[in-house]
Motif scaffolding. Structure first.
Motif, PDB file in Angstrom:
ATOM      1  N   LYS A   1       7.951   3.588  -3.777  1.00 43.35           N
ATOM      2  CA  LYS A   1       7.231   4.280  -4.998  1.00 43.35           C
ATOM      3  C   LYS A   1       6.412   3.357  -5.887  1.00 43.35           C
ATOM      4  CE  LYS A   1       9.299   6.657  -9.093  1.00 43.35           C
ATOM      5  NZ  LYS A   1      10.296   6.708  -9.664  1.00 43.35           N
ATOM      6  N   GLN A   2       6.981   2.236  -6.151  1.00 43.99           N
ATOM      7  CA  GLN A   2       6.274   1.175  -6.974  1.00 43.99           C
ATOM      8  C   GLN A   2       5.089   0.895  -6.637  1.00 43.99           C
ATOM      9  OE1 GLN A   2       8.940  -1.773  -8.341  1.00 43.99           O
ATOM     10  NE2 GLN A   2      10.295  -0.446  -9.437  1.00 43.99           N
ATOM     11  N   LYS A   3       5.076   0.807  -4.858  1.00 43.11           N
ATOM     12  CA  LYS A   3       3.694   0.125  -4.452  1.00 43.11           C
ATOM     13  C   LYS A   3       2.711   1.401  -4.776  1.00 43.11           C
ATOM     14  CE  LYS A   3       5.575  -2.793  -0.883  1.00 43.11           C
ATOM     15  NZ  LYS A   3       5.659  -2.828   0.511  1.00 43.11           N
ATOM     16  N   ILE A   4       3.168   2.607  -4.341  1.00 39.68           N
ATOM     17  CA  ILE A   4       2.233   3.813  -4.669  1.00 39.68           C
ATOM     18  C   ILE A   4       1.625   3.852  -5.999  1.00 39.68           C
ATOM     19  CG2 ILE A   4       2.131   6.228  -4.524  1.00 39.68           C
ATOM     20  CD1 ILE A   4       4.049   6.134  -2.087  1.00 39.68           C
ATOM     21  N   GLN A   5       2.587   3.673  -6.706  1.00 37.64           N
ATOM     22  CA  GLN A   5       2.126   3.816  -8.308  1.00 37.64           C
ATOM     23  C   GLN A   5       1.226   2.523  -8.810  1.00 37.64           C
ATOM     24  OE1 GLN A   5       5.910   3.765 -10.401  1.00 37.64           O
ATOM     25  NE2 GLN A   5       6.166   5.963 -10.519  1.00 37.64           N
ATOM     26  N   SER A   6       1.238   1.475  -8.154  1.00 36.26           N
ATOM     27  CA  SER A   6       0.292   0.312  -8.304  1.00 36.26           C
ATOM     28  C   SER A   6      -0.871   0.491  -7.817  1.00 36.26           C
ATOM     29  CB  SER A   6       1.076  -0.884  -7.801  1.00 36.26           C
ATOM     30  OG  SER A   6       0.077  -1.742  -7.807  1.00 36.26           O
ATOM     31  N   ALA A   7      -0.958   1.239  -6.557  1.00 41.22           N
ATOM     32  CA  ALA A   7      -2.117   1.452  -5.741  1.00 41.22           C
ATOM     33  C   ALA A   7      -2.917   2.604  -6.393  1.00 41.22           C
ATOM     34  CB  ALA A   7      -1.789   2.080  -4.308  1.00 41.22           C
ATOM     35  N   GLN A   8      -2.152   3.587  -7.100  1.00 43.33           N
ATOM     36  CA  GLN A   8      -2.802   4.966  -7.575  1.00 43.33           C
ATOM     37  C   GLN A   8      -3.561   4.213  -8.951  1.00 43.33           C
ATOM     38  OE1 GLN A   8       0.322   7.664  -8.159  1.00 43.33           O
ATOM     39  NE2 GLN A   8      -0.293   8.403  -6.202  1.00 43.33           N
ATOM     40  N   LYS A   9      -2.934   3.328  -9.603  1.00 39.17           N
ATOM     41  CA  LYS A   9      -3.366   2.852 -10.974  1.00 39.17           C
ATOM     42  C   LYS A   9      -4.371   1.859 -10.760  1.00 39.17           C
ATOM     43  CE  LYS A   9      -2.111  -0.036 -14.874  1.00 39.17           C
ATOM     44  NZ  LYS A   9      -0.973  -0.871 -15.630  1.00 39.17           N
ATOM     45  N   THR A  10      -4.627   1.343  -9.747  1.00 38.72           N
ATOM     46  CA  THR A  10      -5.728   0.329  -9.182  1.00 38.72           C
ATOM     47  C   THR A  10      -7.020   1.343  -8.936  1.00 38.72           C
ATOM     48  OG1 THR A  10      -4.329  -1.425  -8.510  1.00 38.72           O
ATOM     49  CG2 THR A  10      -6.582  -1.498  -7.630  1.00 38.72           C
ATOM     50  N   LEU A  11      -6.641   2.347  -8.188  1.00 41.02           N
ATOM     51  CA  LEU A  11      -7.834   3.338  -7.758  1.00 41.02           C
ATOM     52  C   LEU A  11      -8.407   3.739  -9.094  1.00 41.02           C
ATOM     53  CD1 LEU A  11      -6.388   5.193  -4.629  1.00 41.02           C
ATOM     54  CD2 LEU A  11      -8.482   3.618  -4.702  1.00 41.02           C
ATOM     55  N   GLN A  12      -7.533   4.459  -9.920  1.00 39.47           N
ATOM     56  CA  GLN A  12      -7.937   5.035 -11.034  1.00 39.47           C
ATOM     57  C   GLN A  12      -8.612   3.962 -11.840  1.00 39.47           C
ATOM     58  OE1 GLN A  12      -4.797   6.256 -13.743  1.00 39.47           O
ATOM     59  NE2 GLN A  12      -5.997   7.339 -15.026  1.00 39.47           N
ATOM     60  N   THR A  13      -8.305   2.692 -12.006  1.00 40.39           N
ATOM     61  CA  THR A  13      -9.205   1.897 -12.691  1.00 40.39           C
ATOM     62  C   THR A  13     -10.391   1.536 -11.968  1.00 40.39           C
ATOM     63  OG1 THR A  13      -6.948   0.810 -13.313  1.00 40.39           O
ATOM     64  CG2 THR A  13      -9.166  -0.796 -13.457  1.00 40.39           C
ATOM     65  N   LEU A  14     -10.542   1.427 -10.810  1.00 37.38           N
ATOM     66  CA  LEU A  14     -11.881   1.441 -10.054  1.00 37.38           C
ATOM     67  C   LEU A  14     -12.726   2.666 -10.251  1.00 37.38           C
ATOM     68  CD1 LEU A  14     -10.516  -0.435  -6.878  1.00 37.38           C
ATOM     69  CD2 LEU A  14     -11.780  -1.471  -8.763  1.00 37.38           C
ATOM     70  N   ARG A  15     -12.034   3.733 -10.124  1.00 36.58           N
ATOM     71  CA  ARG A  15     -12.991   5.201 -10.324  1.00 36.58           C
ATOM     72  C   ARG A  15     -13.383   5.056 -11.748  1.00 36.58           C
ATOM     73  NH1 ARG A  15      -9.065   8.984  -7.052  1.00 36.58           N
ATOM     74  NH2 ARG A  15      -9.570   8.404  -4.894  1.00 36.58           N
ATOM     75  N   ASN A  16     -12.855   4.704 -12.780  1.00 34.92           N
ATOM     76  CA  ASN A  16     -13.358   4.618 -14.114  1.00 34.92           C
ATOM     77  C   ASN A  16     -13.274   3.391 -14.810  1.00 34.92           C
ATOM     78  OD1 ASN A  16     -13.654   5.812 -16.723  1.00 34.92           O
ATOM     79  ND2 ASN A  16     -11.564   6.412 -17.139  1.00 34.92           N
ATOM     80  N   PRO A  17     -14.538   2.910 -14.350  1.00 39.76           N
ATOM     81  CA  PRO A  17     -14.653   1.382 -14.873  1.00 39.76           C
ATOM     82  C   PRO A  17     -14.934   1.249 -16.603  1.00 39.76           C
ATOM     83  CG  PRO A  17     -16.794   2.223 -14.056  1.00 39.76           C
ATOM     84  CD  PRO A  17     -15.696   3.181 -13.811  1.00 39.76           C
ATOM     85  N   THR A  18     -15.106   2.181 -17.226  1.00 37.25           N
ATOM     86  CA  THR A  18     -14.986   2.376 -18.725  1.00 37.25           C
ATOM     87  C   THR A  18     -13.723   1.934 -19.341  1.00 37.25           C
ATOM     88  OG1 THR A  18     -14.907   4.484 -18.926  1.00 37.25           O
ATOM     89  CG2 THR A  18     -17.057   3.702 -18.809  1.00 37.25           C
ATOM     90  N   ALA A  19     -12.915   2.283 -18.505  1.00 31.97           N
ATOM     91  CA  ALA A  19     -11.369   1.923 -19.111  1.00 31.97           C
ATOM     92  C   ALA A  19     -11.049   0.436 -18.922  1.00 31.97           C
ATOM     93  CB  ALA A  19     -10.492   2.838 -18.105  1.00 31.97           C
TER      94      ALA A  19
END
Length: 80
Positions: A54-72
């Protein structure tokens, strides 16, 4: 005739299974305790495994979100 044979065969199988289960002796309290502890250990191992996944998935989702939204991404301030 075949219907009778099927019923007879099922009856024999049920009787054999019942007799085998009757032969099995009940477990001693020590054996039962060990079985409970082993089952609890297995459940705990599975829970840890699921939590890590679960923690690996959450970390990967957070990374994907950061990469998709570079202004963040916060800019790095120069030192000096």
């Amino acid at each position: 005739m075949s219907r009778f044979f099927k019923q007879y065969a099922v009856s024999i199988c049920i009787n054999i299974v019942m007799k085998i289960s009757e032969i099995e002796t009940p477990k001693t309290p020590e054996q039962a305790r060990l079985n409970q502890l082993k089952a609890a250990s297995d459940r705990a191992k599975n829970a840890v495994k699921q939590e890590r996944q679960k923690q690996k998935i959450q970390s990967a989702q957070k990374t994907l979100q950061t990469l998709r939204n570079p202004t963040a991404i916060k800019p790095i301030k120069p030192v000096g």
